[in-house]
Motif scaffolding. Structure first.
Motif, PDB file in Angstrom:
ATOM      1  N   GLY A  69       0.772  -0.919   0.052  1.00 39.15           N
ATOM      2  CA  GLY A  69       0.058   0.273  -0.057  1.00 39.15           C
ATOM      3  C   GLY A  69       0.739   1.297   0.055  1.00 39.15           C
ATOM      4  N   LEU A  70       1.702   1.521   0.632  1.00 37.56           N
ATOM      5  CA  LEU A  70       2.506   2.478   1.267  1.00 37.56           C
ATOM      6  C   LEU A  70       3.432   2.684  -0.267  1.00 37.56           C
ATOM      7  CD1 LEU A  70       4.131   2.349   4.648  1.00 37.56           C
ATOM      8  CD2 LEU A  70       2.422   4.142   3.649  1.00 37.56           C
ATOM      9  N   LEU A  71       4.070   1.683  -0.817  1.00 35.63           N
ATOM     10  CA  LEU A  71       4.834   1.860  -1.890  1.00 35.63           C
ATOM     11  C   LEU A  71       4.210   2.077  -3.281  1.00 35.63           C
ATOM     12  CD1 LEU A  71       7.725  -0.674  -1.167  1.00 35.63           C
ATOM     13  CD2 LEU A  71       7.649   1.634  -0.549  1.00 35.63           C
ATOM     14  N   PHE A  72       3.068   1.572  -3.136  1.00 36.44           N
ATOM     15  CA  PHE A  72       2.202   2.078  -4.290  1.00 36.44           C
ATOM     16  C   PHE A  72       1.953   3.653  -4.452  1.00 36.44           C
ATOM     17  CE2 PHE A  72      -2.160   2.546  -6.041  1.00 36.44           C
ATOM     18  CZ  PHE A  72      -1.941   2.472  -7.410  1.00 36.44           C
ATOM     19  N   ALA A 107       1.180   0.045 -10.155  1.00 34.24           N
ATOM     20  CA  ALA A 107       0.622  -1.194  -9.647  1.00 34.24           C
ATOM     21  C   ALA A 107       1.522  -2.347 -10.022  1.00 34.24           C
ATOM     22  CB  ALA A 107      -0.864  -1.380  -9.859  1.00 34.24           C
ATOM     23  N   ILE A 108       1.649  -2.326 -11.381  1.00 31.99           N
ATOM     24  CA  ILE A 108       2.296  -3.521 -11.886  1.00 31.99           C
ATOM     25  C   ILE A 108       3.631  -3.763 -11.162  1.00 31.99           C
ATOM     26  CG2 ILE A 108       3.119  -4.523 -14.063  1.00 31.99           C
ATOM     27  CD1 ILE A 108       0.849  -3.416 -15.498  1.00 31.99           C
ATOM     28  N   TRP A 109       4.217  -2.391 -11.032  1.00 36.28           N
ATOM     29  CA  TRP A 109       5.792  -2.486 -10.765  1.00 36.28           C
ATOM     30  C   TRP A 109       5.890  -2.803  -9.280  1.00 36.28           C
ATOM     31  CZ3 TRP A 109       8.768   2.153  -8.438  1.00 36.28           C
ATOM     32  CH2 TRP A 109      10.021   1.941  -8.430  1.00 36.28           C
ATOM     33  N   ILE A 110       5.162  -2.233  -8.469  1.00 34.86           N
ATOM     34  CA  ILE A 110       5.234  -2.504  -7.048  1.00 34.86           C
ATOM     35  C   ILE A 110       4.763  -3.763  -6.614  1.00 34.86           C
ATOM     36  CG2 ILE A 110       4.387  -1.687  -4.841  1.00 34.86           C
ATOM     37  CD1 ILE A 110       6.216   0.385  -5.987  1.00 34.86           C
TER      38      ILE A 110
END
Length: 216
Positions: free
Chosen positions: A73-76, A164-167
């Motif tokens: 959640g945080l990194l997104f 979203a795909i990356w994180i």
């Protein structure tokens, strides 16, 4: 602070993430947030270890030392906000920003700007998604989108999808491999492998450019 920065740049080296976790404890979530935000949000900081940091964070979540949902959640949010800030820097300040120097040296090289522009020429707006997995291009893509006056609504949709795909993708790979003893014992090799895979698009474009020059 210098020791922290050094360990972050070599996050895959034995004991580095453990040292950060031991010394910063729950503050590590804020630290991870800031690193992803800064790498994606400040065009002069493209050298931060985005891919490797996500992988290692996922790995330690897989061992139960970090909370997976909190990280995701945080990194997104950090990735989406970072690209958004970078977009507006490009839109309102432009190329003057990349001429900023640190210790007398420019942090953004012209060749990296050229590489990113080549990505735009080939992939168009999809570059915002693809660039998430390419070091340096990841940081410069939203910046050049702002300079090129890409419509913000278009940019935002690709920003959210790419973030979203990356994180989720890289972090979950680390998470599911976290219990593998070989992976934990050979973390640096795994990080180098991830970096190499992420550089494949640049290598392919470089080879194509060289071959086209030879044919002319």
């Amino acid at each position: 602070m210098l020791e922290l920065f050094e360990r972050l740049l070599h996050i895959g080296a034995p004991g580095n993430f453990e040292w950060i976790l031991e010394n910063y404890q729950t503050s590590i979530y804020l630290l991870l947030f800031m690193i992803i935000f800064i790498e994606t949000g400040l065009v002069i900081m493209p050298f931060l270890p985005g891919d490797s940091l996500l992988f290692v964070a996922g790995l330690f979540a897989g061992t139960g030392q970090l909370d997976l949902l909190t990280i995701l959640g945080l990194l997104f949010i950090a990735a989406v906000l970072g690209d958004g800030v970078n977009y507006f820097i490009g839109k309102h300040i432009g190329l003057k920003f990349v001429k900023i120097k640190l210790f007398g040296k420019r942090l953004v090289k012209d060749e990296h700007i050229k590489q990113t522009q080549e990505f735009y020429d080939k992939y168009g707006t999809k570059t915002i998604i693809i660039a998430r997995f390419v070091p340096f291009v990841r940081t410069l893509a939203p910046f050049l989108a702002g300079i090129g006056e890409m419509k913000y609504r278009t940019f935002l949709s690709y920003n959210v999808i790419g973030g979203a795909i990356w994180i989720f993708g890289v972090t979950l790979i680390g998470y599911f491999l976290g219990s593998n003893e070989w992976v934990k014992a050979n973390l640096e090799k795994m990080i180098l492998g991830i970096i190499f895979i992420s550089l494949i698009p640049i290598i392919v474009e470089f080879v194509k450019a060289r071959m086209s020059k030879k044919s002319t």
